[in-house]
Design a protein around this motif. Structure first.
Motif, short mmCIF file in Angstrom:
data_model
loop_
_atom_site.label_atom_id
_atom_site.label_comp_id
_atom_site.label_asym_id
_atom_site.label_seq_id
_atom_site.Cartn_x
_atom_site.Cartn_y
_atom_site.Cartn_z
N THR A 38 0.83 -1.20 0.00
CA THR A 38 0.00 0.00 0.00
C THR A 38 0.86 1.25 0.00
OG1 THR A 38 -1.73 -1.17 1.18
CG2 THR A 38 -1.85 1.22 1.22
N THR A 151 -10.98 2.06 -6.84
CA THR A 151 -10.17 0.96 -7.36
C THR A 151 -10.86 -0.40 -7.25
OG1 THR A 151 -9.04 0.70 -5.24
CG2 THR A 151 -7.99 2.13 -6.88
N THR A 152 -11.99 -0.46 -6.52
CA THR A 152 -12.69 -1.74 -6.35
C THR A 152 -13.92 -1.86 -7.24
OG1 THR A 152 -13.92 -0.88 -4.48
CG2 THR A 152 -11.88 -2.04 -3.99
N LYS A 172 -9.02 -7.22 -12.35
CA LYS A 172 -9.02 -6.43 -11.11
C LYS A 172 -7.65 -5.80 -10.83
CE LYS A 172 -10.23 -6.84 -6.23
NZ LYS A 172 -10.76 -7.72 -5.20
N LYS A 173 -6.57 -6.57 -10.97
CA LYS A 173 -5.24 -6.03 -10.65
C LYS A 173 -4.84 -4.93 -11.63
CE LYS A 173 -2.36 -9.25 -13.22
NZ LYS A 173 -1.20 -10.07 -13.24
N TRP A 175 -6.98 -2.92 -13.25
CA TRP A 175 -7.80 -1.75 -12.94
C TRP A 175 -7.26 -1.03 -11.72
CZ3 TRP A 175 -10.40 1.88 -14.81
CH2 TRP A 175 -11.10 2.75 -13.98
N LYS A 176 -6.87 -1.78 -10.72
CA LYS A 176 -6.35 -1.17 -9.50
C LYS A 176 -5.12 -0.32 -9.81
CE LYS A 176 -5.34 -2.31 -4.72
NZ LYS A 176 -5.28 -3.33 -3.71
N LYS A 177 -4.25 -0.83 -10.66
CA LYS A 177 -3.03 -0.10 -11.05
C LYS A 177 -3.40 1.19 -11.79
CE LYS A 177 0.87 -0.26 -14.20
NZ LYS A 177 1.55 -1.01 -15.25
N SER A 180 -5.43 3.81 -9.71
CA SER A 180 -4.59 4.51 -8.73
C SER A 180 -3.73 5.57 -9.40
CB SER A 180 -3.69 3.51 -8.00
OG SER A 180 -4.45 2.60 -7.27
#
Length: 195
Positions: A38, A151-152, A172-173, A175-177, A180
């Motif tokens: 994080t 991010t979720t 998901k991974k 999109w999170k990148k 952010s």
């Protein structure tokens, strides 16, 4: 006959206390890994993902091409974002390849809390082993900021054509990148737009 060579404690079950210590070590390791990842994400250097310059009436921001959105068949949607401050909309230029000749009408982003769409403007179409489409769409900055703020809540992109809707999803991974990174760039834009 008793075996005198038997070592002390052999054959005993681990005590409740040692069981707790073992689980505490695993839990501590997991929490530490999450905190470190994080912190790395928050402290991420975003300068390699965008460029900024001065252009009347403000600054022009260019977010380098991003990918990760794909159709169920694996066809990619690649896009970049340009924003000229202090406008209310941004420009998304995208490239998509398909075997079929398409009449693309509009593009939309859809999350569980927000849907935004707009007509597209053709930049060019090329013929190769597939048709290569390059289009532009203008979308509200505030709506895109909200989409990238979560991010979720993984959105999908829909390409509306005359005879079909082509949907693109992202892992998901990925999109999170991207969420952010883009959220931090939009924060920077927002701070620079303040008077």
């Amino acid at each position: 006959m008793v075996n005198k060579n038997k070592t002390r404690g052999e054959g005993k079950q681990p005590s409740f206390l040692s069981f707790q210590r073992m689980h505490f070590k695993h839990l501590f390791t997991i929490i530490l890994a999450l905190v470190v990842s994080t912190v790395q994400l928050i402290a991420q250097d975003i300068s390699k993902y965008y460029a900024v310059g001065t252009q009347e009436p403000g600054n022009i921001y260019f977010i380098y091409p991003q990918k990760g959105f794909k159709t169920p068949k694996g066809e990619s949607f690649i896009y970049d974002i340009t924003y000229l401050s202090p406008q209310d909309s941004l420009s998304i230029k995208f490239t998509y390849s398909d075997r079929d000749l398409l009449a693309i009408d509009s593009l939309g982003w859809k999350s569980s809390t927000l849907t935004v769409s707009s007509p597209v403007k053709k930049i060019y179409i090329e013929a190769s082993s597939k048709w290569i489409y390059r289009y532009e769409v203008k979308l509200p900055v505030d709506a895109m900021y909200k989409i990238y703020s979560n991010t979720t809540d993984i959105p999908e992109i829909n390409l509306f054509c005359a005879d079909r809707i082509i949907s693109f999803e992202i892992k998901k991974k990925n999109w999170k990148k991207y969420a952010s990174i883009n959220h931090r760039i939009f924060d920077l834009i927002h701070l620079n737009n303040k008077k």
